[in-house]
Design an enzyme around this catalytic site. Structure first.
Site, PDB file in Angstrom:
ATOM      1  N   SER A  49       0.808  -1.225   0.000  1.00 24.03           N
ATOM      2  CA  SER A  49       0.000   0.000   0.000  1.00 24.03           C
ATOM      3  C   SER A  49       0.836   1.268   0.000  1.00 24.03           C
ATOM      4  O   SER A  49       0.325   2.338  -0.307  1.00 24.03           O
ATOM      5  CB  SER A  49      -0.948   0.010   1.200  1.00 24.03           C
ATOM      6  N   LYS A 110       1.099   4.593   6.914  1.00 27.37           N
ATOM      7  CA  LYS A 110       0.579   5.432   5.836  1.00 27.37           C
ATOM      8  C   LYS A 110       1.272   6.787   5.899  1.00 27.37           C
ATOM      9  O   LYS A 110       2.048   7.073   6.808  1.00 27.37           O
ATOM     10  CB  LYS A 110      -0.938   5.635   5.959  1.00 27.37           C
TER      11      LYS A 110
END
Length: 268
Positions: A49, A110
């Site tokens: 991701s 993230k």
């Protein structure tokens, strides 16, 4: 005939050795607990991701003091710290590890995109921050060899000059207000390319993966949503190891060939 005094001395010596060993192990455990909770902690990348910045099989160190401390700073989120102490707000563009809401039982990584009070929107794959488009420049494709811990869909598969299978993704450079830039991947249309306007509430941040079409993040109501600041565990600072997944832990002689040496020491 056994000497009772000698037997007692031997028994006493053995008990003393066990006691010293136990004390040493307790001190070692406390030392590791303090270091891991308040200074540095390792983190292994489990997914793609955050491509292209991190790869599956990367091992990172995160620093724990950047955003303050909460119970999530401690192993197993032990409830020993009420609220946040020494709190600090991250900067846009930081790559941070956090406990993923709402369950708060998994560590995710993230990039911080939105701070409290910011508005975030995606329009046609373009990031809109506080009503303004974040500059997005097309650059050379991101190319990554197919390895045991990483593959790609057929549409992104290719071969290099020597005929070895690779993955090739369209790559862009985004530049946030203030000049901080990073690379993102755009695999084409996805439902998260067009969203409503998100307003980041107080005490929260908006997190996104750099692999924009293959990241569950704050854009999705059924994912993490806005991340509370107290969930932030630390800031990614350096890659200390990376493997392509071809090695066996039980076969040390396979480790060197599986190591991505060029990634070791890479900072954020």
């Amino acid at each position: 005939m056994a000497n009772p005094a000698r037997a007692r001395r031997a028994s006493s010596t053995q008990k003393s050795e066990w006691r010293e060993t136990l004390v040493f192990l307790v001190k070692l455990a406390l030392f590791v607990f303090v270091i891991r909770s308040f200074l540095f902690s390792p983190f292994v990348i489990p997914s793609g991701s955050m491509l292209p910045r991190t790869l599956i099989g990367d091992y990172l160190f995160i620093t724990k003091w950047n955003y303050g401390y909460s119970r999530h700073s401690l192993p197993l989120s032990l409830p020993l710290i009420p609220g946040r102490i020494l709190p600090s707000t991250p900067e846009r563009g930081d790559v941070a590890v956090f406990k993923a809401p709402p369950a708060d039982n998994e560590d995710w990584i993230k990039r911080v995109i939105g701070l409290p009070g910011d508005t975030i929107q995606m329009r046609g794959g373009q990031l809109i921050l506080n009503g303004r488009a974040v500059p997005k420049q097309r650059i050379a494709d991101f190319v990554l060899p197919v390895t045991p811990n990483f593959g790609c869909e057929a549409v992104f598969q290719d071969d290099d000059a020597e005929g070895r299978p690779i993955c090739r993704y369209p790559q862009y450079r985004e530049t946030l207000p203030g000049g901080r830039s990073y690379l993102v991947l755009d695999q084409g249309f996805s439902p998260a390319d067009d969203t409503g306007v998100f307003t980041v509430p107080a005490g929260h941040v908006f997190m996104m993966g750099d692999n924009r079409d293959d990241s569950k993040d704050s854009r999705f109501a059924d994912s993490i949503g806005f991340v509370p600041l107290e969930n932030l565990q630390g800031k990614a600072v350096v890659t200390f190891w990376s493997t392509d997944g071809s090695a066996s832990w039980l076969k040390p002689w396979t480790w060197p060939g599986a190591t991505r040496w060029s990634r070791i020491g890479e900072g954020f």
